[in-house]
Scaffold this active site. Structure first.
Site, PDB file in Angstrom:
ATOM      1  N   GLN A  10       0.828  -1.202   0.000  1.00 47.81           N
ATOM      2  CA  GLN A  10       0.000   0.000   0.000  1.00 47.81           C
ATOM      3  C   GLN A  10       0.862   1.252   0.000  1.00 47.81           C
ATOM      4  O   GLN A  10       1.874   1.332   0.699  1.00 47.81           O
ATOM      5  CB  GLN A  10      -0.920  -0.013   1.226  1.00 47.81           C
ATOM      6  CG  GLN A  10      -2.057   0.980   1.146  1.00 47.81           C
ATOM      7  CD  GLN A  10      -3.113   0.722   2.203  1.00 47.81           C
ATOM      8  OE1 GLN A  10      -3.189  -0.379   2.750  1.00 47.81           O
ATOM      9  NE2 GLN A  10      -3.924   1.711   2.500  1.00 47.81           N
ATOM     10  N   SER A  90       4.219  -6.303   2.741  1.00 47.41           N
ATOM     11  CA  SER A  90       2.930  -6.215   3.420  1.00 47.41           C
ATOM     12  C   SER A  90       1.838  -6.835   2.543  1.00 47.41           C
ATOM     13  O   SER A  90       1.858  -8.041   2.301  1.00 47.41           O
ATOM     14  CB  SER A  90       2.625  -4.757   3.781  1.00 47.41           C
ATOM     15  OG  SER A  90       1.469  -4.658   4.593  1.00 47.41           O
ATOM     16  N   LEU A  91       0.897  -6.030   2.044  1.00 48.16           N
ATOM     17  CA  LEU A  91      -0.125  -6.554   1.129  1.00 48.16           C
ATOM     18  C   LEU A  91       0.505  -7.353  -0.002  1.00 48.16           C
ATOM     19  O   LEU A  91      -0.027  -8.367  -0.444  1.00 48.16           O
ATOM     20  CB  LEU A  91      -0.939  -5.379   0.581  1.00 48.16           C
ATOM     21  CG  LEU A  91      -1.958  -5.583  -0.540  1.00 48.16           C
ATOM     22  CD1 LEU A  91      -1.357  -5.587  -1.918  1.00 48.16           C
ATOM     23  CD2 LEU A  91      -2.807  -6.826  -0.329  1.00 48.16           C
ATOM     24  N   ARG A 115      -9.064  -8.154   4.137  1.00 50.02           N
ATOM     25  CA  ARG A 115      -7.924  -7.634   4.895  1.00 50.02           C
ATOM     26  C   ARG A 115      -7.955  -6.110   4.934  1.00 50.02           C
ATOM     27  O   ARG A 115      -7.790  -5.490   5.985  1.00 50.02           O
ATOM     28  CB  ARG A 115      -6.620  -8.136   4.266  1.00 50.02           C
ATOM     29  CG  ARG A 115      -5.333  -7.713   4.963  1.00 50.02           C
ATOM     30  CD  ARG A 115      -4.155  -8.283   4.198  1.00 50.02           C
ATOM     31  NE  ARG A 115      -2.867  -8.050   4.838  1.00 50.02           N
ATOM     32  CZ  ARG A 115      -2.094  -6.993   4.632  1.00 50.02           C
ATOM     33  NH1 ARG A 115      -2.507  -6.024   3.814  1.00 50.02           N
ATOM     34  NH2 ARG A 115      -0.918  -6.869   5.238  1.00 50.02           N
ATOM     35  N   HIS A 200       0.649  -3.062  11.012  1.00 45.80           N
ATOM     36  CA  HIS A 200       1.761  -3.847  11.563  1.00 45.80           C
ATOM     37  C   HIS A 200       2.120  -3.410  12.982  1.00 45.80           C
ATOM     38  O   HIS A 200       3.294  -3.275  13.340  1.00 45.80           O
ATOM     39  CB  HIS A 200       2.986  -3.777  10.632  1.00 45.80           C
ATOM     40  CG  HIS A 200       2.692  -4.253   9.248  1.00 45.80           C
ATOM     41  ND1 HIS A 200       2.469  -5.566   8.955  1.00 45.80           N
ATOM     42  CD2 HIS A 200       2.534  -3.564   8.088  1.00 45.80           C
ATOM     43  CE1 HIS A 200       2.189  -5.686   7.659  1.00 45.80           C
ATOM     44  NE2 HIS A 200       2.203  -4.486   7.119  1.00 45.80           N
ATOM     45  N   GLN A 249       1.218 -11.419  10.411  1.00 46.74           N
ATOM     46  CA  GLN A 249       1.747 -10.286   9.669  1.00 46.74           C
ATOM     47  C   GLN A 249       1.010  -8.991   9.991  1.00 46.74           C
ATOM     48  O   GLN A 249       1.570  -7.898   9.930  1.00 46.74           O
ATOM     49  CB  GLN A 249       1.677 -10.579   8.165  1.00 46.74           C
ATOM     50  CG  GLN A 249       2.503  -9.645   7.300  1.00 46.74           C
ATOM     51  CD  GLN A 249       1.752  -9.222   6.063  1.00 46.74           C
ATOM     52  OE1 GLN A 249       0.655  -8.693   6.163  1.00 46.74           O
ATOM     53  NE2 GLN A 249       2.343  -9.454   4.906  1.00 46.74           N
TER      54      GLN A 249
END
Length: 309
Positions: A10, A90-91, A115, A200, A249
């Site tokens: 992102q 991440s994503l 998510r 996170h 995560q």
């Protein structure tokens, strides 16, 4: 030559992402159309036309990134050849598993949409912030986070992007205090990020159980090529373990420096960043010096692949 695939997270989204790709390549157009059908709304129109504030919203940005990156992968996979390892920021880790066939495109898109929705909800329930600290070591930033915790604030290292770029995440007071303290400790800059929540960090914990349930209800299989976990910075191939790590995560730091290093240990000799932007390619100038890297997301970059690969 062994290629490492990198998938952005992102922040790399922009209005117009994937539009020229879909116009030029039928495979990419099919991916966007399939996504629109699965989600039952015109994600493609939002990605191509905006408005920017709606595309930037977490619940929209994450599926848009997933779809654009996998559209690029569909167009280029026959040109890429041997994939030594893949990693996503991440994503992007969920996108990497989509490319590796850990789950179907449709199931992955549903996971990514949920998510993003859950992370946005967590941000509404417990407002938070993130900031990039430039010029301090990981250990120095971690020590400041511990000092903040001693006074009752919540702020943690969230993205370990390079040795001199650490993103922190936490409650509003904690991130504000850390930015001020980082500058006093010699940081070159401490820049607040335009995000809607403290990704996170422990502030994501309230939505972890619902995401775990969705993962448990989704069919997983072993990836067709090695995928490095953000949480462990190791190649993970067991489907049940991958599920557990994707839940962790949400609240764990993205160990990006180590993820790139692990891909190199797997034999990767060049990197391709698939999707919008070139953030990860830029980070590789510090994380993988001397290793060729290119960002592939638009028709011109795809046309030039044959001279490079």
């Amino acid at each position: 030559m062994s290629t490492g695939l990198l998938f952005p997270g992102q922040g790399s989204q922009f209005v117009g992402m994937g539009q020229s790709l879909a116009r030029r390549f039928p495979e990419a157009r099919d991916v966007f159309e399939e996504a629109d059908d699965i989600l039952r709304f015109a994600l493609s129109r939002l990605a191509w036309e905006g408005p920017p504030d709606q595309l930037t919203a977490t619940e929209n940005a994450q599926p848009a990134l997933y779809v654009h990156s996998l559209a690029v992968y569909r167009v280029t996979r026959d040109r890429i050849g041997s994939v030594g390892a893949a990693a996503g920021h991440s994503l992007g880790e969920l996108t990497a598993h989509g490319a590796a066939g850990t789950y179907s495109f449709a199931d992955g898109l549903r996971l990514v949409k949920l998510r993003g929705k859950l992370m946005a909800r967590a941000g509404e329930a417990a407002p938070g912030a993130m900031a990039a600290v430039i010029g301090l070591s990981v250990d120095s930033v971690a020590a400041l986070c511990r000092d903040a915790a001693d006074t009752g604030m919540t702020v943690v290292p969230a993205n370990l992007n390079s040795k001199s770029q650490i993103v922190v995440s936490g409650d509003l007071a904690g991130v504000e205090w850390l930015c001020s303290s980082a500058k006093a400790s010699g940081a070159k800059r401490a820049v607040p990020l335009t995000v809607s929540a403290a990704f996170h960090s422990p502030l994501m914990r309230p939505v972890a159980a619902e995401f775990r349930e969705c993962l448990d209800d989704t069919a997983f299989k072993s990836p067709s090529f090695p995928v490095v976990s953000n949480v462990t910075a190791e190649v993970e191939g067991d489907p049940d373990r991958i599920r557990r790590l994707l839940v962790r995560q949400l609240t764990s730091p993205v160990r990006w420096i180590e993820c790139v290093a692990r891909a190199r240990e797997a034999g990767v000799t060049r990197f391709l960043e698939l999707g919008p932007g070139r953030v990860l390619t830029g980070l590789n100038k510090r994380n993988a010096r001397g290793v060729p890297a290119r960002a592939i997301g638009e028709p011109a970059s795809i046309d030039s692949m044959e001279e490079w690969i």
